[in-house]
Design an enzyme around this catalytic site. Structure first.
Site, PDB file in Angstrom:
ATOM      1  N   THR A 164       0.814  -1.203   0.000  1.00 30.72           N
ATOM      2  CA  THR A 164       0.000   0.000   0.000  1.00 30.72           C
ATOM      3  C   THR A 164       0.852   1.258   0.000  1.00 30.72           C
ATOM      4  OG1 THR A 164      -1.626  -1.223   1.293  1.00 30.72           O
ATOM      5  CG2 THR A 164      -1.883   1.165   1.197  1.00 30.72           C
ATOM      6  N   TYR A 165       2.019   1.201   0.615  1.00 30.81           N
ATOM      7  CA  TYR A 165       2.777   2.419   0.835  1.00 30.81           C
ATOM      8  C   TYR A 165       4.090   2.498   0.076  1.00 30.81           C
ATOM      9  CZ  TYR A 165      -0.677   3.174   4.379  1.00 30.81           C
ATOM     10  OH  TYR A 165      -1.876   3.349   5.022  1.00 30.81           O
ATOM     11  N   GLY A 166       4.340   1.560  -0.809  1.00 31.59           N
ATOM     12  CA  GLY A 166       5.568   1.692  -1.558  1.00 31.59           C
ATOM     13  C   GLY A 166       5.977   0.444  -2.303  1.00 31.59           C
ATOM     14  N   HIS A 167       7.114   0.544  -2.961  1.00 33.74           N
ATOM     15  CA  HIS A 167       7.689  -0.556  -3.722  1.00 33.74           C
ATOM     16  C   HIS A 167       9.125  -0.758  -3.253  1.00 33.74           C
ATOM     17  CE1 HIS A 167       4.318  -0.304  -6.592  1.00 33.74           C
ATOM     18  NE2 HIS A 167       4.430   0.992  -6.406  1.00 33.74           N
TER      19      HIS A 167
ATOM     20  N   LYS B 173      13.860   1.215  -1.366  1.00 34.70           N
ATOM     21  CA  LYS B 173      12.425   1.363  -1.156  1.00 34.70           C
ATOM     22  C   LYS B 173      11.952   2.736  -1.595  1.00 34.70           C
ATOM     23  CE  LYS B 173       8.724   1.570   2.142  1.00 34.70           C
ATOM     24  NZ  LYS B 173       8.298   1.569   3.543  1.00 34.70           N
TER      25      LYS B 173
ATOM     26  N   ASP C 183       6.257  -4.057  17.006  1.00 31.82           N
ATOM     27  CA  ASP C 183       5.628  -4.816  15.922  1.00 31.82           C
ATOM     28  C   ASP C 183       6.508  -5.989  15.513  1.00 31.82           C
ATOM     29  OD1 ASP C 183       3.609  -5.437  14.123  1.00 31.82           O
ATOM     30  OD2 ASP C 183       4.451  -4.201  12.521  1.00 31.82           O
TER      31      ASP C 183
END
EC number: 2.7.11.22
Length: 501
Positions: A31-34, A52, A151
């Site tokens: 969702t937030y990057g490659h 990234k 996490d």
């Protein structure tokens, strides 16, 4: 404004596309990057990097927090942020990490697949010990510097592939990490839902207001059990979860089904938990009268009088005030009996785990792991996929999964004094102790497998990070290769997971 000077700076500024070759090497998407596997174009080194790209324009508060932490943290078992690139033309943000070829999620999946194919191949116990030791060593460093990871899960534990750091554990995905010295508000007021559900400590599920380093220790205990059994110890169905409410009935039910319902004498402060009235209303102690960690682990051939079980029991203690610390765990007798932990978790053996696959640019996002909710992490790091492991006979290849990426989490920026001072690395006393007449292969001072201990490699710091963090409420998200956060499917035996950096 001096536009000529601005144009000159722009021309001199290093650009990612000029420095690195990464086209067609995408290994993660989210969702937030490659995340891309990259090499230097100038050939100055043969290293592989994880590059990234954060989605969107500009840099979020959560990204600022992760970057600020990573620039300060320096430890062999914490992923290294090499550089940050800001593209002023398209306002893209790129993070450059060391590339890790494996992560524990894929490693465990590999062994779980061997069981499903009727050719069970357990993780070698020596490898489990080395993995756990290095995880604890990295977390001890974070905790000594007043950082909670918050996490921890298999996808966030990377393992280096072939190269100078072969078999070295790297803790990744600092998107949810928080400084915990003198917080302005209780942590729970800022982001009440933290840590992926399967690895969430019971005090979090009961709405603890001032949780501590013990939440990371519980998560490590969950990972330890998963390494021993190849199954998530507290997996459960996680549908229709309200992430704003820390209480989760099914997750608590799963914990009690394995551990038993905590007796008042074992957790005296449970009555002070905000969700204790709900617990009393929804649960009956007698339902779990026949449940215990001993019985669960005996099913997996772990004897209750073994040192491995005794350490697991200390890590998975219900009462957070009685839970073992990372420093105490590092000195546990489990690590002082043969085989001793090694710096190369593969112990010099051939690595059987498959390497990460490249993704097509137009390939749709992987569908797996959507059923394991977790906190949104608007910025994270890519983790490395599983590749090769220790010496056991080659198991049938499991389903290959591609890595995904996610953003960074939470929100805090570096403020105050800034990150310039850096960490002071002072050796922690007592961590180099080994059994009499035994030569350590690895320790807080680190060393090549079987070689002499080099104190400079594994030094811990008791100094605080030299900056303050202003915290925003954290939102939930998926993550990138161990360099960010990801989700696990309730069908854990067949799902894919994203990686973190």
């Amino acid at each position: 404004m001096d536009y000529d000077f601005k144009a000159k700076l722009a021309a001199e500024r290093e650009r990612v596309e000029d420095l690195f070759e990464y086209e067609g090497c995408k290994v993660g998407r989210g969702t937030y990057g490659h995340v891309y596997k990259a090499r230097r174009k100038d050939g100055k080194d043969e290293k592989e990097y994880a590059l990234k790209q954060i989605e969107g324009t500009g840099i979020s508060m959560s990204a600022c927090r992760e970057i600020a932490l990573l620039r300060e943290l320096k430890h062999p078992n914490v992923i290294a942020l090499q550089k940050v690139f800001l593209s002023h033309s398209d306002r893209k943000v790129w993070l450059l990490f060391d590339y890790a070829e494996h992560d524990l999620w894929h490693i465990i999946k590999f062994h779980r697949a061997s069981k499903a194919n009727k050719k069970p191949m357990q993780l070698p116990r020596s490898m489990v010990k080395s993995l756990l030791y290095q995880i604890l060593d990295g977390i001890h460093y974070l905790h000594a510097n007043w950082v909670l990871h918050r996490d921890l899960k298999p996808a966030n534990i990377l393992v280096m592939g072939e190269g100078p750091e072969r078999g070295r554990v790297k803790i990744a995905d600092m998107g949810f990490a928080r400084l915990f010295n003198s917080p302005l508000k209780p942590l729970a007021d800022l982001d009440p839902v933290v840590v992926t559900f399967w690895y969430r400590a019971p005090e979090l599920l009961l709405g603890a207001r001032h949780y501590t380093k013990a939440i990371d220790i519980w998560a490590i205990g969950c990972i330890f059990a998963e390494l021993l059994t190849s199954e998530p110890i507290f997996h459960c169905r996680q549908e229709d979860i309200k992430t704003s409410n820390p209480f989760h009935h099914d997750q608590l039910d799963r914990i009690f089904s394995v551990m038993g319902f905590p007796a008042d004498k074992d957790w005296e402060d449970i009555r002070k938990m905000p969700e204790y009235p709900t617990l009393q209303k929804d649960f009956r102690r007698t339902t779990y009268a026949n449940s215990s960690l001993i019985k669960y682990m005996e099913k997996h051939k772990v004897k209750p009088d073994s040192k491995v079980f005794l350490l697991l029991q200390k890590l998975l203690t219900m009462d957070p005030t009685k839970r073992i610390t990372s420093e105490q765990a590092l000195q546990d007798p489990y690590f002082q009996e043969d085989p001793l932990p090694t710096l190369d978790v593969f112990a010099g053996c051939q690595i059987p785990y498959p390497k990460r696959e490249f993704l097509n640019e137009d390939e749709p996002e992987e569908k797996g792991d959507k059923n394991q909710p977790q906190q949104q992490n608007p910025h994270q790091q890519p983790a490395a996929p599983a590749q090769q492991t220790a010496a056991p006979p080659q198991a049938p290849p499991p389903q290959q999964s591609s890595a995904q990426t996610n953003g960074t989490a939470g929100g805090a920026t570096a403020g105050g004094g800034g990150a310039g001072a850096g960490l002071q690395h002072s050796q922690d006393p007592g961590l180099n102790q080994v059994p009499p007449n035994k030569k350590p292969r690895i320790g807080p001072s680190g060393a090549n497998s079987g070689g002499p201990v080099m104190p400079s490699d594994y030094q811990h710091s008791s100094s605080r990070l030299n900056y303050q963090s202003s915290v925003q409420g954290s939102s939930q998200s998926q993550s990138t290769l161990g360099y960010s956060s990801s989700q696990q499917s309730t069908q854990y035996h067949s799902s894919h997971q994203t990686h973190r950096y």
